[in-house]
Scaffold this active site. Structure first.
Site, PDB file in Angstrom:
ATOM      1  N   HIS A 135       0.829  -1.210   0.000  1.00  0.00           N
ATOM      2  CA  HIS A 135       0.000   0.000   0.000  1.00  0.00           C
ATOM      3  C   HIS A 135       0.863   1.261   0.000  1.00  0.00           C
ATOM      4  O   HIS A 135       0.499   2.273  -0.595  1.00  0.00           O
ATOM      5  CB  HIS A 135      -0.934  -0.003   1.214  1.00  0.00           C
ATOM      6  CG  HIS A 135      -1.992  -1.074   1.155  1.00  0.00           C
ATOM      7  ND1 HIS A 135      -1.915  -2.207   1.917  1.00  0.00           N
ATOM      8  CD2 HIS A 135      -3.120  -1.185   0.416  1.00  0.00           C
ATOM      9  CE1 HIS A 135      -2.968  -2.977   1.667  1.00  0.00           C
ATOM     10  NE2 HIS A 135      -3.710  -2.377   0.759  1.00  0.00           N
ATOM     11  N   LYS A 150       1.781   2.223  -3.474  1.00  0.00           N
ATOM     12  CA  LYS A 150       0.689   2.870  -4.195  1.00  0.00           C
ATOM     13  C   LYS A 150       0.571   4.350  -3.790  1.00  0.00           C
ATOM     14  O   LYS A 150       0.215   5.203  -4.612  1.00  0.00           O
ATOM     15  CB  LYS A 150      -0.632   2.145  -3.937  1.00  0.00           C
ATOM     16  CG  LYS A 150      -0.673   0.717  -4.449  1.00  0.00           C
ATOM     17  CD  LYS A 150      -0.571   0.646  -5.959  1.00  0.00           C
ATOM     18  CE  LYS A 150      -0.792  -0.770  -6.471  1.00  0.00           C
ATOM     19  NZ  LYS A 150      -0.784  -0.864  -7.946  1.00  0.00           N
TER      20      LYS A 150
END
Length: 517
Positions: A294, A297
């Site tokens: 994550h 991202k």
């Protein structure tokens, strides 16, 4: 009554004829050119441009003259015309002129990571819709299967076999290029220069949060691969001189927002805030990653913002929920086209794991209290959303377009209960291998995609039949030892999960017999 597209097309042609352009955009050429004509023009050499210029001007003038009666009718009722134009989109405007089967303009699309769980069905869908598709992949996901000792439940054909099968079944070509986006920068630039894609869809990132937290090696690999790949793509588009024409569509994740941190509905990318002194602003939503995956991202999102601001790249970032399902209307055309189905603790998404476990008679493995609320989307809708994004790019100079690519939100234990009721298996609450809140709320805005025509598949429709068929066919490929989590966020989580025994997972013989029946 005049059709809105006729009047808009007349104005477009008239404007371009005054400018005496040297070529006409394929989107505005509409029904005057066939697919073969269009492809032939793309291959025509520079020495024939003068002749083409003359022919195009003749076509523009002829079309304008043909539309004059409709134009007069249209301006005789301006109120009605103006009312209609309020909802006009580029896709609607060029609905009859494109060569894609859904009415949108045919484009050349390069799909990075097109061999993966989301990339492969999206590549087939885009090809099926009439777009020219080039798949770029270094086959790293297949290598990770070998590393983890766990194959997809479904047998995956080689990329060569896949594209040959697609050609055989549909008559449509997909080009495959074996290339590492994060490492083969010069080759990527050369490929972009040669192909000149209208859109690059970027799936080419290590996609599993558990794998990204497995070891220091996998953490470093995930950072190196994902962030370098995103940066390389932007640099390559600039070096290939495609910044004016090429649109990046990136598959991100809802995890960039964190879960429940904004205190209300999570908006699509940007949030209204009040700064010190009472100043109001609309800023990029704060990042709150829950894993190394994550975090990459979130770093991607900052790179998109920079390259849009600095180089005016046109970028769309899709914050996607957890994907469920396996096959799509395209992948079921032939067994050689089947999509991968991951059920293991590292790559299996939560709903797919539950569905497989239920079908095999294995108690559902719910982490912690199961109070985590997550967003979900079916893999078929992933492909549809990608095309919607492709057909609605931001204009040059506009900020990064961000969509929340989700269908609905559900609490994990509620999903487990739904699957348990369908299959008759127990729900087993086990220690959570992740460092996360035991309970959270999640309210997500997804109005952009819905306003552009997405009617999402929900968890209540066709939830179990697809997976049942897959389990019937491929149950012998399941390794029950791979079902329990094998990656832990930190030492404390690993200690809490130490008593989990992979050998304790047994497939229910009675259920297997029911599946065979």
């Amino acid at each position: 009554d005049v059709h809105q597209k006729d009047v808009c097309f007349f104005l477009l042609c008239l404007t371009r004829s005054f400018k005496y352009i040297s070529f006409i955009d394929h989107q505005s050429f509409l029904s005057t050119a066939s697919s073969s004509d269009y492809q032939r023009r793309l291959r025509t050499t520079i020495t024939r441009r003068r002749r083409r210029r003359k022919m195009r001007l003749i076509i523009i003038v002829t079309t304008c003259l043909a539309l004059l009666p409709s134009l007069a009718t249209g301006f005789s009722s301006p109120g009605k015309f103006l009312a209609n134009t309020k909802t006009t989109t580029n896709t609607a405007l060029f609905a009859e002129g494109g060569e894609a089967t859904n009415g949108a303009t045919k484009k050349k699309v390069m799909v990075l990571g097109g061999d993966g769980f989301c990339g492969w069905p999206t590549s087939l869908y885009l090809s099926d819709q009439g777009h020219d598709v080039i798949v770029v992949d270094n086959l790293s996901r297949r290598n990770i299967d070998t590393e983890l000792g766990c194959d997809s439940l479904t047998p995956i054909s080689s990329m060569e076999t896949r594209v040959e099968a697609w050609k055989e079944v549909t008559g449509k070509d997909i080009t495959f290029v074996n290339l590492d986006v994060a490492k083969d920068f010069d080759a990527l630039v050369t490929l972009l220069k040669e192909e000149k894609p209208d859109t690059v869809v970027h799936f080419a990132e290590q996609r599993a949060a558990p794998y990204s937290m497995k070891t220091s090696k996998t953490k470093r690999y995930t950072i190196d691969n994902n962030v370098s790949g995103a940066n390389n793509l932007c640099c390559a588009i600039l070096d290939a001189d495609l910044s004016e024409t090429c649109h990046i569509v990136h598959l991100g994740t809802m995890g960039v927002y964190g879960y429940g941190t904004s205190g209300g509905e999570i908006p699509e990318g940007y949030i209204d805030v009040t700064l010190p002194g009472g100043r109001e602003a609309n800023i990029l939503h704060p990042a709150y990653p829950g894993s190394i995956y994550h975090a990459t991202k979130c770093l991607d999102a900052l790179l998109w913002q920079f390259y849009q601001k600095n180089d005016q790249l046109r970028i769309t970032d899709l914050h996607q929920g957890i994907v469920w399902g396996t096959n799509t209307p395209q992948t079921i055309k032939d067994e050689r086209l089947v999509n991968r189905f991951d059920y293991d603790g590292d790559y299996g998404t939560v709903l797919n794991r539950f569905l497989m476990q239920g079908a095999m008679g294995v108690p559902l493995t719910v982490y912690g209290t199961g109070g985590q609320t997550r967003a979900f989307i079916h893999v078929t809708d992933t492909a549809r959303c990608i095309e919607i994004a492709i057909n609605n790019p931001p204009a040059k100079g506009e900020r990064v377009e961000i969509f929340n690519q989700v269908a609905e939100t559900r609490r994990v234990r509620d999903i487990a209960q739904l699957v348990a009721e369908m299959t008759g298996v127990d729900v087993n609450f086990i220690p959570n291998p992740r460092q996360e809140a035991a309970e959270n709320e999640l309210d997500v805005a997804n109005r952009k995609f819905c306003n552009l025509g997405l009617d999402p598949i929900t968890l209540d429709t066709g939830l179990f039949s697809e997976v049942t068929e897959i389990v019937k066919k491929y149950k012998s490929r399941c390794n029950p030892k791979k079902i329990l989590p094998a990656s832990f966020w930190n030492k404390k989580r690993a200690e809490e999960c130490a008593e989990l025994d992979p050998d304790s997972i047994k497939i229910d013989v009675d259920v297997k017999e029911k599946v065979d029946a």
